[in-house]
Design a protein around this motif. Sequence first.
Motif, PDB file in Angstrom:
ATOM      1  N   GLY A 126       0.807  -1.212   0.000  1.00 60.20           N
ATOM      2  CA  GLY A 126       0.000   0.000   0.000  1.00 60.20           C
ATOM      3  C   GLY A 126       0.839   1.260   0.000  1.00 60.20           C
ATOM      4  N   LEU A 127       1.964   1.227   0.707  1.00 58.11           N
ATOM      5  CA  LEU A 127       2.832   2.397   0.789  1.00 58.11           C
ATOM      6  C   LEU A 127       3.506   2.718  -0.544  1.00 58.11           C
ATOM      7  CD1 LEU A 127       4.560   1.687   4.224  1.00 58.11           C
ATOM      8  CD2 LEU A 127       2.852   3.449   3.751  1.00 58.11           C
ATOM      9  N   TRP A 128       3.779   1.683  -1.359  1.00 58.70           N
ATOM     10  CA  TRP A 128       4.549   1.860  -2.584  1.00 58.70           C
ATOM     11  C   TRP A 128       3.737   1.662  -3.859  1.00 58.70           C
ATOM     12  CZ3 TRP A 128       9.536   3.532  -2.935  1.00 58.70           C
ATOM     13  CH2 TRP A 128      10.257   3.621  -1.736  1.00 58.70           C
ATOM     14  N   LYS A 129       2.448   1.429  -3.735  1.00 60.49           N
ATOM     15  CA  LYS A 129       1.648   1.042  -4.897  1.00 60.49           C
ATOM     16  C   LYS A 129       1.730   2.048  -6.046  1.00 60.49           C
ATOM     17  CE  LYS A 129      -2.943  -0.460  -6.343  1.00 60.49           C
ATOM     18  NZ  LYS A 129      -4.348  -0.711  -5.935  1.00 60.49           N
ATOM     19  N   GLU A 130       1.825   3.320  -5.721  1.00 60.16           N
ATOM     20  CA  GLU A 130       1.869   4.337  -6.776  1.00 60.16           C
ATOM     21  C   GLU A 130       3.095   4.205  -7.674  1.00 60.16           C
ATOM     22  OE1 GLU A 130       2.988   8.420  -5.548  1.00 60.16           O
ATOM     23  OE2 GLU A 130       3.031   7.602  -3.502  1.00 60.16           O
ATOM     24  N   HIS A 131       4.104   3.450  -7.220  1.00 55.22           N
ATOM     25  CA  HIS A 131       5.339   3.288  -7.996  1.00 55.22           C
ATOM     26  C   HIS A 131       5.429   1.919  -8.678  1.00 55.22           C
ATOM     27  CE1 HIS A 131       6.945   6.962  -6.225  1.00 55.22           C
ATOM     28  NE2 HIS A 131       6.661   6.489  -5.025  1.00 55.22           N
ATOM     29  N   LEU A 132       4.439   1.059  -8.470  1.00 57.00           N
ATOM     30  CA  LEU A 132       4.564  -0.335  -8.890  1.00 57.00           C
ATOM     31  C   LEU A 132       3.843  -0.636 -10.195  1.00 57.00           C
ATOM     32  CD1 LEU A 132       4.006  -2.043  -5.416  1.00 57.00           C
ATOM     33  CD2 LEU A 132       6.147  -1.258  -6.454  1.00 57.00           C
ATOM     34  N   ALA A 133       4.516  -1.362 -11.060  1.00 59.35           N
ATOM     35  CA  ALA A 133       3.919  -1.796 -12.330  1.00 59.35           C
ATOM     36  C   ALA A 133       3.066  -3.037 -12.088  1.00 59.35           C
ATOM     37  CB  ALA A 133       5.016  -2.102 -13.352  1.00 59.35           C
ATOM     38  N   ASP A 134       1.973  -3.131 -12.821  1.00 58.85           N
ATOM     39  CA  ASP A 134       1.086  -4.295 -12.760  1.00 58.85           C
ATOM     40  C   ASP A 134       1.759  -5.462 -13.484  1.00 58.85           C
ATOM     41  OD1 ASP A 134      -0.954  -6.129 -12.779  1.00 58.85           O
ATOM     42  OD2 ASP A 134      -2.329  -4.920 -13.996  1.00 58.85           O
ATOM     43  N   LEU A 135       1.961  -6.574 -12.764  1.00 59.85           N
ATOM     44  CA  LEU A 135       2.618  -7.747 -13.339  1.00 59.85           C
ATOM     45  C   LEU A 135       1.647  -8.908 -13.538  1.00 59.85           C
ATOM     46  CD1 LEU A 135       5.916  -7.743 -11.213  1.00 59.85           C
ATOM     47  CD2 LEU A 135       5.483  -6.625 -13.422  1.00 59.85           C
ATOM     48  N   SER A 136       0.363  -8.619 -13.493  1.00 60.25           N
ATOM     49  CA  SER A 136      -0.655  -9.674 -13.525  1.00 60.25           C
ATOM     50  C   SER A 136      -0.603 -10.546 -14.766  1.00 60.25           C
ATOM     51  CB  SER A 136      -2.062  -9.054 -13.412  1.00 60.25           C
ATOM     52  OG  SER A 136      -2.182  -8.275 -12.248  1.00 60.25           O
ATOM     53  N   ASP A 137      -0.157  -9.995 -15.891  1.00 65.22           N
ATOM     54  CA  ASP A 137      -0.188 -10.736 -17.150  1.00 65.22           C
ATOM     55  C   ASP A 137       1.161 -11.328 -17.542  1.00 65.22           C
ATOM     56  OD1 ASP A 137      -2.919 -10.142 -17.499  1.00 65.22           O
ATOM     57  OD2 ASP A 137      -2.434  -8.202 -18.412  1.00 65.22           O
ATOM     58  N   GLU A 138       2.103 -11.363 -16.612  1.00 66.59           N
ATOM     59  CA  GLU A 138       3.420 -11.911 -16.935  1.00 66.59           C
ATOM     60  C   GLU A 138       3.364 -13.433 -17.077  1.00 66.59           C
ATOM     61  OE1 GLU A 138       6.288  -9.959 -17.653  1.00 66.59           O
ATOM     62  OE2 GLU A 138       4.479  -8.723 -17.816  1.00 66.59           O
ATOM     63  N   PRO A 139       4.233 -14.026 -17.909  1.00 64.07           N
ATOM     64  CA  PRO A 139       4.172 -15.463 -18.174  1.00 64.07           C
ATOM     65  C   PRO A 139       4.323 -16.346 -16.939  1.00 64.07           C
ATOM     66  CG  PRO A 139       5.602 -14.352 -19.766  1.00 64.07           C
ATOM     67  CD  PRO A 139       5.273 -13.352 -18.709  1.00 64.07           C
ATOM     68  N   TRP A 140       5.087 -15.903 -15.944  1.00 64.69           N
ATOM     69  CA  TRP A 140       5.332 -16.733 -14.763  1.00 64.69           C
ATOM     70  C   TRP A 140       4.146 -16.815 -13.815  1.00 64.69           C
ATOM     71  CZ3 TRP A 140       4.608 -13.389 -10.795  1.00 64.69           C
ATOM     72  CH2 TRP A 140       4.929 -12.042 -11.004  1.00 64.69           C
TER      73      TRP A 140
END
Length: 429
Positions: free
Chosen positions: A114-128
């Motif tokens: 929650g503290l860093w969410k504004e800086h984080l890329a969405d990785l939901s669709d990554e192959p792994w």
Amino acid sequence: MKKLTKWFFTSILALGLLSACGSDETDGSSTTDGDQGGSGSSDEVVTLNMFQFKVEIADQLLEMLQEFHEEHPNIRVQLETVGGGADYSAALKAKFASGEQPDIFNNGGFTELGLWKEHLADLSDEPWVEHLLPIGAVPMTDTDGKLYGMPVNLEGYGFIYNKDLFAEAGITEEPTTYSELLAAVQKLEENDITAFSAGYAEWWVIGQHLLNIPFAEQDDPAAFIDALSEGTETMANNQKFIDFQRLVDLEIEYGNSNPLTTDYNSQVTYFATGETAIIQQGNWIENMIYELNPEMNMGILPISLDDNGDARLPIGVPNNWAVNKNSPHIEEAKLLLDWMVSSETGQRYMTEEFAFIPAFDHIEPTGLGALGEVILEYSSDDQTLPWNWFRWPDGANQDFAAIIQEYVAGQIDYDTVLERMDSTWQNLK
């Protein structure tokens, strides 16, 4: 083994790190083909800045990044490690404040997410992602259902012990309760063997890992944490936290001299060289120990507050790889993370060089050392405790550590310890 790995990961629902935290900066020359990494021209060199805290694997990680560079010659990775006794979180905040934002960095999830969410890329669709089970248990899954980080690995901790020193003292059975542990350390003392390697100079050793135990042994740790924030529960009136006092007293009474000035490296060295018989740490120190003492014969014990016989090990996701969504090289950063867990080289480093327990069903947990094997055994027996500090208010762990250090120094009594920890929680929640 694949089935076991899936079961293992499923058994630690909602777990959150830190393994150990000195500082080391290295350049793991690792760059990429433009058409593979999305960098455009094949002559273009892209530099990724990777900022991480696991000092135990810093050298091996650098070697891995060099092999990545051989496969992707147009991607260069600048690796910086802040760990051992340094505050990674503060160092990361300083990086962002100075404008030197890394492309890839660590995030613990839950409160930290929650503290860093504004800086984080969405990785939901990554192959792994399809190999990560279950997505709902991952600390970096937010309430929006999106995934913002890739688990570094799975880890467990407890009281690691020297089997040869135990045998020398005539200890034939592993102590799994508080009373059994007390009897064991008394036998060690009778045989002129210092029991504990107590690294109380490190805030995360005592204010995070050790203090997690009374949280983890609650009937419902998450509900207890919510109740603390709501003001309907306190640590001062909770039996687990009352019992926590004698565990701290035990380590200090039967531990190395000067525990308040014993840092991480000294703590591990005392244990690895046989000066002490027990160390409160996790399987992340395995490589360090074998480097100092290749013949070390060791196991790992639960940290028990009482004699109820419910011996369990705290096991969880220590941290996650996150990608800076404002990075000019997001695709290259994502490529590197996928390569780390999908390529034959990356998987080999994870299991054989890092001695990690993978968080993915397509990576067999081979090459585990003695500690990793015990952690898998406890997991297969469903004898696990959750890691809760990622749910605590930001900064509480370091404040908790300072309070415990004051107690060990004889500056405050234990009632004051619990009162001040309750006050800290309310001030920071």
